[in-house]
Design a protein around this motif. Sequence first.
Motif, PDB file in Angstrom:
ATOM      1  N   ARG A  96       0.826  -1.200   0.000  1.00 22.28           N
ATOM      2  CA  ARG A  96       0.000   0.000   0.000  1.00 22.28           C
ATOM      3  C   ARG A  96       0.870   1.264   0.000  1.00 22.28           C
ATOM      4  N   TYR A 108       2.410   1.745  -3.413  1.00 15.56           N
ATOM      5  CA  TYR A 108       1.390   2.077  -4.406  1.00 15.56           C
ATOM      6  C   TYR A 108       0.992   3.539  -4.287  1.00 15.56           C
ATOM      7  N   LEU A 144       3.745   1.559 -10.839  1.00 11.89           N
ATOM      8  CA  LEU A 144       4.621   1.025  -9.815  1.00 11.89           C
ATOM      9  C   LEU A 144       5.410  -0.106 -10.475  1.00 11.89           C
ATOM     10  N   LEU A 167      -2.932  -5.021  -4.835  1.00  8.49           N
ATOM     11  CA  LEU A 167      -2.614  -3.993  -5.826  1.00  8.49           C
ATOM     12  C   LEU A 167      -3.728  -3.857  -6.862  1.00  8.49           C
ATOM     13  N   TYR A 186      -5.709  -0.561  -7.718  1.00  2.00           N
ATOM     14  CA  TYR A 186      -5.794  -0.131  -9.113  1.00  2.00           C
ATOM     15  C   TYR A 186      -7.222   0.275  -9.473  1.00  2.00           C
ATOM     16  N   LEU A 212       1.098  -1.787 -12.877  1.00  2.00           N
ATOM     17  CA  LEU A 212       2.151  -2.559 -12.224  1.00  2.00           C
ATOM     18  C   LEU A 212       3.015  -3.239 -13.285  1.00  2.00           C
ATOM     19  N   SER A 259      -1.747   0.496 -16.761  1.00  2.00           N
ATOM     20  CA  SER A 259      -2.188   1.748 -16.152  1.00  2.00           C
ATOM     21  C   SER A 259      -3.438   2.270 -16.848  1.00  2.00           C
TER      22      SER A 259
END
Length: 312
Positions: A212, A215, A230, A244, A248, A255, A272
Amino acid sequence: MELLKSQPGSRFTARQIAEWIAARYPAAVQAKLEKSSAVNSHAEVMNQIVAEIGASRPNWERQVPQLRTTEGIRPRQFYWTEKSEEQEVHDAERTPSRKELSTQFESGDGTGGSEVDVDVQLEVSEAELYPILIEFMEGEYPFKGVRIDERRSSNAYGRGGNRWLFPDVVGMEDLTRGLDSEVKLAVRESRDRRIRLWSFEVKLLVNRSNARETYFQAVSNSSWANFGYLVASRIEGSDTIKELRILYAMHGIGLILLNVEDPAESQILIPSRERLDIEWSMCSRLAAENRDFKSFMRRVRQFFQTGDMQES
């Protein structure tokens, strides 16, 4: 557990573990083959053992805290460690680079007494991940990546004022590459989008203890860009990617799992979510605070003027 505990820190796939079991306990494997009506050969019983290892993993991880597994990497790897997940992150962040260790060894300053000892410690530092990430991205996209060194910041906002402000790597993507020259000029005159900007927060290790935090660090320092990511060279813990993915859904940061040995085999595990607009006011603050980012913005300006992503 016998195998993993005997070689702490070493990573094994389910297939490698099954092969070790077959070599260590051949009579048990043969008995399993003879008792099962679903398998008819040694290869089939091996496949069954591999499947059973995978199916048993969640229960084993709950029962045995020393058992850890990698995430994102396929096939998944199992390993044994007495360290807490927080200690794993701490140790990863403190890992000296291969260059540093080699220098220590050559000068006689290293703690290891032999070349073998030094080789065992050779790990990748976070700084060594930046060019690997850039190589991967430039191989995947019409992209130019740049390292942003937060140490080159003015710190005008005082101590802590730049915390989570600067990404590790930024990049720009040429949306007109490959287009006919006349079309490029038409796009330029139309004021349509010709570029997308990317932001990356890079970590050696992401696991449940820091997922967390890392992120939200990426969320914070990529608020200006079209894409935020990330990036990690290691992702560990059975629930890490699940966590994650939940984050997201709320924030859209992707990621990337870096393959240090072969950058081209790196993976975008979570793409993303694109922001259509660049936050130019935030870009202005970053450029005013950091010389590397100011240089990056100069490249962006030059691209709009000339269509060339190379720094002049």
